[in-house]
Write an enzyme that holds these catalytic residues in place. Structure first.
Site, PDB file in Angstrom:
ATOM      1  N   ASP A   1     -74.039  36.710  23.236  1.00  0.00           N
ATOM      2  CA  ASP A   1     -74.049  37.024  24.665  1.00  0.00           C
ATOM      3  C   ASP A   1     -74.826  35.985  25.475  1.00  0.00           C
ATOM      4  O   ASP A   1     -74.569  35.797  26.659  1.00  0.00           O
ATOM      5  CB  ASP A   1     -74.654  38.422  24.877  1.00  0.00           C
ATOM      6  CG  ASP A   1     -73.711  39.517  24.382  1.00  0.00           C
ATOM      7  OD1 ASP A   1     -72.482  39.322  24.477  1.00  0.00           O
ATOM      8  OD2 ASP A   1     -74.193  40.559  23.894  1.00  0.00           O
TER       9      ASP A   1
ATOM     10  N   ASN B   1     -74.711  35.413  15.498  1.00  0.00           N
ATOM     11  CA  ASN B   1     -74.505  36.835  15.248  1.00  0.00           C
ATOM     12  C   ASN B   1     -74.178  37.046  13.781  1.00  0.00           C
ATOM     13  O   ASN B   1     -73.625  36.156  13.144  1.00  0.00           O
ATOM     14  CB  ASN B   1     -73.290  37.320  16.048  1.00  0.00           C
ATOM     15  CG  ASN B   1     -73.690  37.920  17.369  1.00  0.00           C
ATOM     16  OD1 ASN B   1     -74.587  38.740  17.431  1.00  0.00           O
ATOM     17  ND2 ASN B   1     -73.024  37.499  18.431  1.00  0.00           N
TER      18      ASN B   1
ATOM     19  N   LYS C   1     -63.912  46.552  30.866  1.00  0.00           N
ATOM     20  CA  LYS C   1     -63.118  45.320  30.744  1.00  0.00           C
ATOM     21  C   LYS C   1     -61.636  45.572  31.020  1.00  0.00           C
ATOM     22  O   LYS C   1     -60.811  44.671  30.880  1.00  0.00           O
ATOM     23  CB  LYS C   1     -63.305  44.701  29.348  1.00  0.00           C
ATOM     24  CG  LYS C   1     -64.770  44.336  29.054  1.00  0.00           C
ATOM     25  CD  LYS C   1     -64.916  43.475  27.802  1.00  0.00           C
ATOM     26  CE  LYS C   1     -66.391  43.410  27.392  1.00  0.00           C
ATOM     27  NZ  LYS C   1     -66.677  42.426  26.362  1.00  0.00           N
TER      28      LYS C   1
ATOM     29  N   PHE D   1     -63.123  44.685  20.597  1.00  0.00           N
ATOM     30  CA  PHE D   1     -63.858  45.333  19.504  1.00  0.00           C
ATOM     31  C   PHE D   1     -65.208  45.782  20.022  1.00  0.00           C
ATOM     32  O   PHE D   1     -65.795  45.124  20.893  1.00  0.00           O
ATOM     33  CB  PHE D   1     -64.041  44.373  18.322  1.00  0.00           C
ATOM     34  CG  PHE D   1     -62.926  44.460  17.315  1.00  0.00           C
ATOM     35  CD1 PHE D   1     -61.643  44.045  17.648  1.00  0.00           C
ATOM     36  CD2 PHE D   1     -63.160  44.972  16.045  1.00  0.00           C
ATOM     37  CE1 PHE D   1     -60.605  44.134  16.730  1.00  0.00           C
ATOM     38  CE2 PHE D   1     -62.133  45.066  15.116  1.00  0.00           C
ATOM     39  CZ  PHE D   1     -60.854  44.648  15.458  1.00  0.00           C
TER      40      PHE D   1
ATOM     41  N   LYS E   1     -66.808  50.163  27.184  1.00  0.00           N
ATOM     42  CA  LYS E   1     -66.340  48.764  27.161  1.00  0.00           C
ATOM     43  C   LYS E   1     -64.861  48.691  27.532  1.00  0.00           C
ATOM     44  O   LYS E   1     -64.412  47.776  28.209  1.00  0.00           O
ATOM     45  CB  LYS E   1     -66.568  48.156  25.767  1.00  0.00           C
ATOM     46  CG  LYS E   1     -68.034  47.812  25.551  1.00  0.00           C
ATOM     47  CD  LYS E   1     -68.362  47.307  24.161  1.00  0.00           C
ATOM     48  CE  LYS E   1     -69.886  47.232  24.038  1.00  0.00           C
ATOM     49  NZ  LYS E   1     -70.381  46.744  22.778  1.00  0.00           N
TER      50      LYS E   1
ATOM     51  N   ASP F   1     -67.958  36.094  29.347  1.00  0.00           N
ATOM     52  CA  ASP F   1     -67.307  37.109  28.508  1.00  0.00           C
ATOM     53  C   ASP F   1     -65.824  36.724  28.418  1.00  0.00           C
ATOM     54  O   ASP F   1     -65.056  36.886  29.380  1.00  0.00           O
ATOM     55  CB  ASP F   1     -67.478  38.506  29.135  1.00  0.00           C
ATOM     56  CG  ASP F   1     -66.994  39.600  28.186  1.00  0.00           C
ATOM     57  OD1 ASP F   1     -65.918  39.430  27.581  1.00  0.00           O
ATOM     58  OD2 ASP F   1     -67.700  40.615  28.051  1.00  0.00           O
TER      59      ASP F   1
END
Ligand code: CTP
Length: 398
Positions: free
Chosen positions: A280, A209, A342, A324, A338, A307
């Site tokens: 991911d 990333n 989560k 984040f 998100k 995750d």
């Protein structure tokens, strides 16, 4: 601007060649908005003139208990209302006198008479630093509550190489700024992930990333400044990034390694801040040897990575979890999504065009009460804003 504006610092300068670094330190402090009262030992004036410090601080420079220019109670007055006394450079002789409670010049006298914290930045030849007497004195000072900054290792003015160099002016400045910050996270343990992960495809290639790690490292520093004991789990980031604020740094490469490191260090953590840009997906079966070109098309099977943040947040003993969300559009919708998916008390959202790779960032904090934009600024200033919000939420959960 560093959060030292408006503070008053008494800067003690003792007689070592590193005294020239104290001039640069004075300049940094004044530029950041601090008031600096310089106190020199007689020996220090042999290395750098008092006029230099006078010009840089814009204030009188003190050097003697007895001289006419002195106020009669300078040894007391100077530290009253000061935020800290910092002695940089601190010679072996000065540390010895301080450790033994001596008060035989203005600087040692005001150190004994002070009612504010004291920091010292030792500077001396490596043999002097290694002397059992010096080590005893430094240990005694640390036990007495004096903060000891450095020293660093490297080439010395005498040509020898070893430990004993004074930290650079910028490093002493950073340590002092950290020292004078409020400590709302004192006694708390904070773990952060930072940087990208790298998912190997073969021995030389992989998926990753775009993440410099700068925001995560800035947050680690802001948490440490706020008094937390910081564990930093870092993906592959540029070597030059300093993590000296973290009590513990664990370097990892892949998402699976990051997950293992996080779960192993999780017991006892009060806060978990997932800043890392975790890949991911990872290649289902990385090749043991380098993949050779030839085929016109190449398909790579990917499997989802765990995750890490969702897993930590779902645990019954979960710490306070912060996520984040780096988005290219629809920030509020995705970040809030998100947060709910989560089950996080806080998500820090930013548009990638505002922060990726650079030294500044603009973020919005999403919690149960709504969206709270923070002012744009350098990543450390933004990190301090995030830490204040975390501290407020932990104190008064919704
Ligand atoms: N995160 C994590 N482990 C992962 C993926 C993400 O811990 N495997 C954390 C990140 O550190 C960050 C947050 O989860 O705090 C980001 O959430 P996520 O939904 O995974 O973001 P993206 O991967 O950007 O998702 P999307 O591609 O759907 O936008």
């Amino acid at each position: 601007m560093a959060e030292i504006a408006g503070k008053r610092i008494v800067l003690g300068v003792t007689g070592g060649i590193a005294a020239y670094k104290a001039a640069e330190l004075t300049r940094l402090l004044v530029k950041a908005g601090a008031t600096v009262d310089v106190v020199m030992t007689e020996a220090a004036t042999r290395f750098v003139s008092a006029v230099t410090f006078q010009a840089l601080s814009g204030r009188p420079v003190w050097s003697s208990l007895w001289s006419d220019e002195n106020r009669s109670m300078a040894h007391i007055d100077l530290t009253r209302g000061a935020d800290a006394v910092l002695v940089a450079p601190a010679t072996a002789d000065f540390l010895a006198r301080l450790a033994h409670g001596m008060a035989n010049d203005l600087l040692t006298t005001l150190c004994q008479a002070r009612d504010c914290p004291l920091l010292v930045a030792p500077a001396m030849n490596r043999q002097m630093w290694e002397q059992p007497a010096t080590q005893r004195n430094v240990a005694q000072l640390a036990a007495d509550g004096v903060a000891v900054l450095g020293p660093a290792a490297g080439e010395q003015a005498c040509g020898e190489v070893g430990e004993g160099r004074m930290l650079e002016a910028q490093e002493v400045f950073d340590a002092l700024v950290a020292f004078v910050q409020p400590k709302p996270l004192a006694g708390k343990k904070v773990m952060l992930t930072a940087g990208p992960t790298f998912e190997a495809l073969d021995p030389v290639r992989g998926l990753t990333n775009t993440s410099s790690g700068k925001m995560g490292f800035a947050l680690a520093r802001a948490c440490a400044e706020a008094g937390a004991e910081v564990t930093l789990v870092a993906g592959p980031v540029c070597e030059s990034q300093s993590s000296r604020y973290a009590a513990k740094r664990i370097d990892v490469v892949s998402a699976l390694e990051m997950r293992d490191a996080v779960l192993a260090a999780l017991p006892g953590q009060d806060v978990f801040i997932a800043v890392a840009a975790v890949a991911d997906y990872r290649p289902a079966s990385p090749s043991e040897h380098k993949i050779k070109k030839g085929a016109q098309t190449l398909s790579i099977e990917l499997v989802a990575n765990p995750d890490i943040l969702a897993e930590v947040a779902a645990r019954p003993d979960a710490p306070f979890c912060v996520g984040f969300a780096a988005e290219s559009r629809n920030l509020a919708e995705y970040a809030e999504g998100k947060r709910k998916a989560k089950k996080l008390p806080l998500v820090v959202g930013n548009l990638v065009q505002d922060g990726l790779g650079g030294d500044t960032n603009q973020v919005t904090l999403f919690d149960a009460t709504g969206a709270h934009p923070l002012p744009a600024g350098d990543k450390l200033a933004v990190a301090r804003g995030i830490v204040s919000h975390i501290e407020r939420l932990m104190k008064c959960p919704e």
